[in-house]
Design a protein around this motif. Structure first.
Motif, PDB file in Angstrom:
ATOM      1  N   PRO A  16       0.830  -1.200   0.000  1.00  0.00           N
ATOM      2  CA  PRO A  16       0.000   0.000   0.000  1.00  0.00           C
ATOM      3  C   PRO A  16       0.868   1.254   0.000  1.00  0.00           C
ATOM      4  O   PRO A  16       1.977   1.241   0.531  1.00  0.00           O
ATOM      5  CB  PRO A  16      -0.776  -0.107   1.318  1.00  0.00           C
ATOM      6  CG  PRO A  16      -0.571  -1.480   1.820  1.00  0.00           C
ATOM      7  CD  PRO A  16       0.636  -2.037   1.162  1.00  0.00           C
ATOM      8  N   ARG A  17       0.378   2.319  -0.603  1.00  0.00           N
ATOM      9  CA  ARG A  17       1.122   3.565  -0.630  1.00  0.00           C
ATOM     10  C   ARG A  17       1.492   3.978   0.782  1.00  0.00           C
ATOM     11  O   ARG A  17       0.637   4.002   1.666  1.00  0.00           O
ATOM     12  CB  ARG A  17       0.268   4.668  -1.249  1.00  0.00           C
ATOM     13  CG  ARG A  17       0.391   4.754  -2.740  1.00  0.00           C
ATOM     14  CD  ARG A  17      -0.582   5.789  -3.252  1.00  0.00           C
ATOM     15  NE  ARG A  17      -0.184   7.128  -2.819  1.00  0.00           N
ATOM     16  CZ  ARG A  17       0.679   7.877  -3.489  1.00  0.00           C
ATOM     17  NH1 ARG A  17       1.226   7.425  -4.587  1.00  0.00           N
ATOM     18  NH2 ARG A  17       0.986   9.078  -3.062  1.00  0.00           N
ATOM     19  N   ALA A  18       2.750   4.248   0.966  1.00  0.00           N
ATOM     20  CA  ALA A  18       3.211   4.579   2.305  1.00  0.00           C
ATOM     21  C   ALA A  18       3.333   6.094   2.420  1.00  0.00           C
ATOM     22  O   ALA A  18       4.265   6.672   1.897  1.00  0.00           O
ATOM     23  CB  ALA A  18       4.538   3.899   2.572  1.00  0.00           C
ATOM     24  N   SER A 224      10.214 -11.712   1.209  1.00  0.00           N
ATOM     25  CA  SER A 224       8.775 -11.700   1.472  1.00  0.00           C
ATOM     26  C   SER A 224       8.502 -11.279   2.909  1.00  0.00           C
ATOM     27  O   SER A 224       7.510 -10.621   3.182  1.00  0.00           O
ATOM     28  CB  SER A 224       8.140 -13.046   1.127  1.00  0.00           C
ATOM     29  OG  SER A 224       8.794 -14.073   1.809  1.00  0.00           O
ATOM     30  N   ARG A 225       9.397 -11.595   3.826  1.00  0.00           N
ATOM     31  CA  ARG A 225       9.151 -11.182   5.214  1.00  0.00           C
ATOM     32  C   ARG A 225       9.297  -9.672   5.393  1.00  0.00           C
ATOM     33  O   ARG A 225       8.576  -9.054   6.170  1.00  0.00           O
ATOM     34  CB  ARG A 225      10.113 -11.914   6.167  1.00  0.00           C
ATOM     35  CG  ARG A 225       9.729 -11.767   7.633  1.00  0.00           C
ATOM     36  CD  ARG A 225      10.564 -12.671   8.520  1.00  0.00           C
ATOM     37  NE  ARG A 225      11.979 -12.352   8.530  1.00  0.00           N
ATOM     38  CZ  ARG A 225      12.526 -11.388   9.274  1.00  0.00           C
ATOM     39  NH1 ARG A 225      11.768 -10.672  10.078  1.00  0.00           N
ATOM     40  NH2 ARG A 225      13.820 -11.145   9.223  1.00  0.00           N
ATOM     41  N   LEU A 226      10.231  -9.054   4.671  1.00  0.00           N
ATOM     42  CA  LEU A 226      10.511  -7.633   4.893  1.00  0.00           C
ATOM     43  C   LEU A 226       9.504  -6.695   4.228  1.00  0.00           C
ATOM     44  O   LEU A 226       9.446  -5.524   4.576  1.00  0.00           O
ATOM     45  CB  LEU A 226      11.915  -7.270   4.404  1.00  0.00           C
ATOM     46  CG  LEU A 226      13.066  -7.949   5.130  1.00  0.00           C
ATOM     47  CD1 LEU A 226      14.371  -7.280   4.768  1.00  0.00           C
ATOM     48  CD2 LEU A 226      12.878  -7.891   6.633  1.00  0.00           C
ATOM     49  N   GLY A 227       8.748  -7.180   3.251  1.00  0.00           N
ATOM     50  CA  GLY A 227       7.754  -6.309   2.622  1.00  0.00           C
ATOM     51  C   GLY A 227       8.394  -5.095   1.972  1.00  0.00           C
ATOM     52  O   GLY A 227       9.406  -5.219   1.274  1.00  0.00           O
ATOM     53  N   MET A 228       7.837  -3.896   2.210  1.00  0.00           N
ATOM     54  CA  MET A 228       8.328  -2.700   1.516  1.00  0.00           C
ATOM     55  C   MET A 228       9.784  -2.393   1.834  1.00  0.00           C
ATOM     56  O   MET A 228      10.489  -1.804   1.018  1.00  0.00           O
ATOM     57  CB  MET A 228       7.430  -1.487   1.790  1.00  0.00           C
ATOM     58  CG  MET A 228       7.450  -0.890   3.189  1.00  0.00           C
ATOM     59  SD  MET A 228       8.867   0.162   3.628  1.00  0.00           S
ATOM     60  CE  MET A 228       8.366   1.712   2.959  1.00  0.00           C
ATOM     61  N   VAL A 229      10.251  -2.795   3.008  1.00  0.00           N
ATOM     62  CA  VAL A 229      11.651  -2.531   3.357  1.00  0.00           C
ATOM     63  C   VAL A 229      12.604  -3.221   2.375  1.00  0.00           C
ATOM     64  O   VAL A 229      13.715  -2.756   2.127  1.00  0.00           O
ATOM     65  CB  VAL A 229      11.923  -2.984   4.817  1.00  0.00           C
ATOM     66  CG1 VAL A 229      13.401  -2.980   5.144  1.00  0.00           C
ATOM     67  CG2 VAL A 229      11.182  -2.073   5.789  1.00  0.00           C
ATOM     68  N   ALA A 230      12.147  -4.334   1.761  1.00  0.00           N
ATOM     69  CA  ALA A 230      13.007  -5.096   0.841  1.00  0.00           C
ATOM     70  C   ALA A 230      13.041  -4.505  -0.568  1.00  0.00           C
ATOM     71  O   ALA A 230      13.772  -5.011  -1.420  1.00  0.00           O
ATOM     72  CB  ALA A 230      12.543  -6.553   0.779  1.00  0.00           C
ATOM     73  N   GLU A 231      12.297  -3.428  -0.802  1.00  0.00           N
ATOM     74  CA  GLU A 231      12.236  -2.852  -2.158  1.00  0.00           C
ATOM     75  C   GLU A 231      13.584  -2.724  -2.862  1.00  0.00           C
ATOM     76  O   GLU A 231      13.695  -3.077  -4.033  1.00  0.00           O
ATOM     77  CB  GLU A 231      11.570  -1.473  -2.111  1.00  0.00           C
ATOM     78  CG  GLU A 231      10.072  -1.524  -2.234  1.00  0.00           C
ATOM     79  CD  GLU A 231       9.422  -0.161  -1.995  1.00  0.00           C
ATOM     80  OE1 GLU A 231       8.200  -0.135  -1.825  1.00  0.00           O
ATOM     81  OE2 GLU A 231      10.133   0.865  -1.975  1.00  0.00           O
ATOM     82  N   PRO A 232      14.621  -2.214  -2.194  1.00  0.00           N
ATOM     83  CA  PRO A 232      15.898  -2.053  -2.906  1.00  0.00           C
ATOM     84  C   PRO A 232      16.481  -3.358  -3.453  1.00  0.00           C
ATOM     85  O   PRO A 232      17.317  -3.320  -4.346  1.00  0.00           O
ATOM     86  CB  PRO A 232      16.824  -1.451  -1.841  1.00  0.00           C
ATOM     87  CG  PRO A 232      15.899  -0.750  -0.896  1.00  0.00           C
ATOM     88  CD  PRO A 232      14.667  -1.604  -0.846  1.00  0.00           C
ATOM     89  N   LYS A 293      19.654   5.774   2.549  1.00  0.00           N
ATOM     90  CA  LYS A 293      19.528   7.138   2.015  1.00  0.00           C
ATOM     91  C   LYS A 293      18.091   7.601   1.845  1.00  0.00           C
ATOM     92  O   LYS A 293      17.837   8.790   1.765  1.00  0.00           O
ATOM     93  CB  LYS A 293      20.256   7.222   0.662  1.00  0.00           C
ATOM     94  CG  LYS A 293      21.763   7.271   0.819  1.00  0.00           C
ATOM     95  CD  LYS A 293      22.436   7.325  -0.539  1.00  0.00           C
ATOM     96  CE  LYS A 293      23.942   7.139  -0.408  1.00  0.00           C
ATOM     97  NZ  LYS A 293      24.536   6.722  -1.681  1.00  0.00           N
ATOM     98  N   ASP A 294      17.153   6.664   1.742  1.00  0.00           N
ATOM     99  CA  ASP A 294      15.752   7.068   1.567  1.00  0.00           C
ATOM    100  C   ASP A 294      15.054   7.033   2.928  1.00  0.00           C
ATOM    101  O   ASP A 294      14.912   5.962   3.525  1.00  0.00           O
ATOM    102  CB  ASP A 294      15.061   6.112   0.580  1.00  0.00           C
ATOM    103  CG  ASP A 294      13.682   6.620   0.177  1.00  0.00           C
ATOM    104  OD1 ASP A 294      13.068   7.362   0.976  1.00  0.00           O
ATOM    105  OD2 ASP A 294      13.221   6.269  -0.917  1.00  0.00           O
ATOM    106  N   PRO A 295      14.610   8.202   3.410  1.00  0.00           N
ATOM    107  CA  PRO A 295      14.008   8.232   4.756  1.00  0.00           C
ATOM    108  C   PRO A 295      12.759   7.355   4.871  1.00  0.00           C
ATOM    109  O   PRO A 295      12.390   6.965   5.971  1.00  0.00           O
ATOM    110  CB  PRO A 295      13.651   9.712   4.950  1.00  0.00           C
ATOM    111  CG  PRO A 295      13.599  10.302   3.574  1.00  0.00           C
ATOM    112  CD  PRO A 295      14.588   9.523   2.756  1.00  0.00           C
ATOM    113  N   LYS A 296      12.174   7.037   3.720  1.00  0.00           N
ATOM    114  CA  LYS A 296      10.966   6.212   3.742  1.00  0.00           C
ATOM    115  C   LYS A 296      11.179   4.910   4.520  1.00  0.00           C
ATOM    116  O   LYS A 296      10.347   4.507   5.322  1.00  0.00           O
ATOM    117  CB  LYS A 296      10.590   5.895   2.293  1.00  0.00           C
ATOM    118  CG  LYS A 296       9.443   4.913   2.137  1.00  0.00           C
ATOM    119  CD  LYS A 296       8.981   4.821   0.693  1.00  0.00           C
ATOM    120  CE  LYS A 296      10.003   4.176  -0.214  1.00  0.00           C
ATOM    121  NZ  LYS A 296       9.466   3.912  -1.561  1.00  0.00           N
TER     122      LYS A 296
END
Ligand code: SF4
Ligand code: SF4
Lengths: 310, 310
Positions: A16-18, A224-232, A293-296
């Protein structure tokens, strides 16, 4: 007109949009000052050295002299190369010995330095004995000593990166050691496949296949466990490193089937496995930089835990 | 000497091995409600600590042309401009004009509201905050430092010993607040010392001394915590409901900050992490997973040799 603090959403993604707030989009934490290729190379070489040393000792027990020789030399050279990369990365290389000034269990780099010093000495002695033919018994003992330390050599760099505030590294601390252990096995096995003829490199192939399975499964679970944190791990340059790592590792593992009979196939798949392990280390390193580097990646999960646990 | 990795700690200096007669733990309460953004703290810090200049840039982020904390910035004043619903002016207890000792009564004649925005019912609200190293109870920087360069002083503060630091950079990504950085031309990391030299001479830190509105208050931490709680109560009574303390709670993820803040918005608006956790809280779990991964790898190598026919 001064800019307002940014209030922006994540890029398109499966999650979902964070929505999150930040101070002018600036990072919250500092990205590591570690240099590339020094540090990812150090991770790779350390893992390669660890797996090679285990291979050498078991080959000695199993009476496979070619693999003993290859493993011993790779362990010695890998440890030396890794140490050189680590020293080169320091802001004050001439103060490298300060690493051994204290023995500090809360610092994975302190533990790692002691480990590297011990492992490097033992594997270096074993390699020297192998090259010169001098003191073969001491060489064998040194080789065995290094092999005892090898499981930690294959995994401690995962603890090193996980013990930071970098979200993608810290949050992945359960799976990262398995990713690194898998990559160490594929690189050690891959080297055996490159350097030894197929009739001698059976155990190296088996190591490589086991390592590839371990790495790919652990990586999948972590993502899969990390969800959006794993984006990079899936986007941009770090995503490309990770994809290249996966493809090369999978291709190399499949190649072991042909590598039994063909020397060419053995060298090619061994090289693919080595390259795959290297790419994954670069991918993990790069992904950490993006994550810092990305505060998100710092704000969104912390905002969530703050709102839901307090 | 016990080394507790997480949770409240009664006496950080004693935990670090200082004798029982050490001075009380000191810190800062930075009350952003009275910060006027004069940057006297930034300047005083640079002057006293001989911190080199770090370039003259216009960052386009309001009056903040410093950007963030780092090797050459140990106090950083953040500026945030927000459009907020118009409301009655509140007496924040600013020092007034007049001879020394004179206390200004009430508010000067001012029009309702402040600077206008495009919407007639909203005014510009300025938030200013002087950021600094938090001198955490559980300081990740100190935990991970492999050389022992970072240490806990008898005042409970966290200081880098520059003659020992070898610039490994581990502390940089370990800090959950992004405080430390390497000074490139020097190779070592630098950060706020809470004016260790001045404390040893019984003086307050330079920033607190220079702050004209007492936004930066220095003192024994216990006292500051009481003062902070009292100040929040006062502000709430005056209708400033958004006032909150940040980092004062010994039960938070870092065991409470030695330097904590009174904020008027969410921490991430000021560039602070909403729910920081000391990374070493999870160190035991990291090593456990690394041990399991190492054992898996060792078993894989053994199986590779045992299971391979010649
Ligand atoms: S704020 Fe960062 S640099 Fe300061 S004591 Fe805590 S961890 Fe260390
Ligand atoms: S850079 Fe210096 S202070 Fe930081 S962890 Fe390394 S040795 Fe310690």
């Amino acid at each position: 007109m001064p800019a307002k603090p940014t209030r922006r959403g994540g890029e398109q993604s499966m999650v979902p949009r964070a929505e999150f707030q930040s101070y002018y989009g600036r990072p919250v934490i500092k990205p590591p000052t570690w240099k590339t290729p020094d540090v990812p190379a150090y991770f790779f070489l350390g893992g390669l050295a660890g797996a090679s040393s285990a291979m050498a000792t078991l080959a000695e027990i199993g009476g496979r002299p070619r693999l003993v020789r290859i493993g011993t030399l790779a362990a010695g050279l890998g440890a030396a190369g890794g140490t050189a990369a680590l020293i080169h990365d320091l802001g004050r290389p001439e103060r490298f010995l300060n690493m051994l000034r204290v023995f500090k269990p809360t610092s994975p780099l302190s533990m790692g330095s002691w480990l590297l010093a011990s492992f490097g000495t033992l594997s270096g002695a074993a390699a020297a004995s192998t090259v010169t033919g001098l003191l073969p018994r001491a060489g064998t003992a040194a080789r065995a000593g290094a092999a005892v330390l090898s499981p930690v050599m294959m995994t401690y760099t995962a603890v090193l990166v996980a013990d930071t505030a970098v979200p993608i590294w810290h949050d992945g601390h359960r799976e990262l050691p398995f990713v690194f252990a898998g990559g160490s096995l594929t690189s050690g096995g891959g080297l055996g496949m490159v350097c030894a003829p197929p009739k001698d490199s059976g155990p190296a192939r088996a190591m490589a296949v086991a390592g590839a399975g371990l790495e790919l499964v652990a990586e999948q679970r972590m993502s899969s466990r990390l969800g959006m944190v794993a984006e990079p791990y899936h986007r941009g340059r770090s995503g490309r490193w990770m994809r290249a790592g996966k493809l090369l590792t999978a291709a190399g593992a499949l190649g072991t089937l042909a590598a039994r009979r063909s020397r060419v196939a053995s060298v090619a798949s061994g090289a693919a496995l080595l390259a795959g392990a290297l790419c994954t280390r670069f991918g993990v390193f790069d992904a950490g930089m993006v994550s810092a580097k990305d505060p998100k990646y710092t704000v969104v999960p912390q905002r969530h835990s703050h709102d839901h646990e307090h | 000497m016990t080394n507790q990795l997480y949770g409240p700690v009664d006496d950080v200096a004693a935990q670090a091995g200082h004798a029982d007669d050490h001075p009380p733990r000191v810190g800062f309460l930075t009350d952003t409600s009275v910060c006027i953004g004069c940057k006297a703290c930034e300047v005083a810090c640079k002057e006293w600590n001989l911190v080199p200049e770090d370039g003259m840039d216009l960052l386009g982020s309001s009056y903040d042309n410093t950007g963030d904390l780092g090797a050459n910035t140990w106090r950083h004043v953040a500026f945030i401009e927000q459009a907020a619903p118009r409301r009655e002016l509140v007496d924040l207890g600013m020092p007034g004009k007049g001879p020394p000792g004179h206390v200004a009564e009430g508010l000067p004649d001012a029009p309702p509201g402040g600077q206008q925005t495009e919407q007639s019912d909203r005014d510009v609200r300025w938030l200013m905050m002087s950021d600094v190293c938090k001198h955490c109870t559980h300081a990740a920087c100190l935990d991970v430092c492999p050389t022992g360069s970072l240490f806990r002083t008898e005042f409970g503060t966290v200081v880098v010993q520059e003659d020992i630091c070898n610039g490994c950079g581990y502390c940089v990504p370990a800090c959950p607040y992004g405080v430390l950085d390497v000074r490139p031309e020097d190779g070592r990391v630098w950060k706020c010392t809470l004016c260790y030299d001045r404390l040893s001479d019984g003086m307050e830190p330079a920033c607190a001394k220079a702050c004209p509105t007492d936004s930066i208050q220095f003192g024994p931490l216990d006292e500051l915590r009481e003062r902070g709680a009292q100040r929040v109560r006062e502000l709430h009574e005056a209708g400033v409901e958004e006032a909150r303390l940040y980092g004062e709670d010994p039960n938070d993820g870092v065991g409470g900050d030695g330097a904590f803040f009174l904020l008027l918005d969410e921490p991430e608006v000021y560039g602070l992490p909403p729910d920081p956790v000391v990374t070493t809280r999870d160190l035991p779990s990291m090593w456990k997973h690394a041990a399991a991964a190492g054992a898996t790898a060792a078993a894989a190598v053994i199986a590779a040799f045992v299971g391979t026919r010649r």
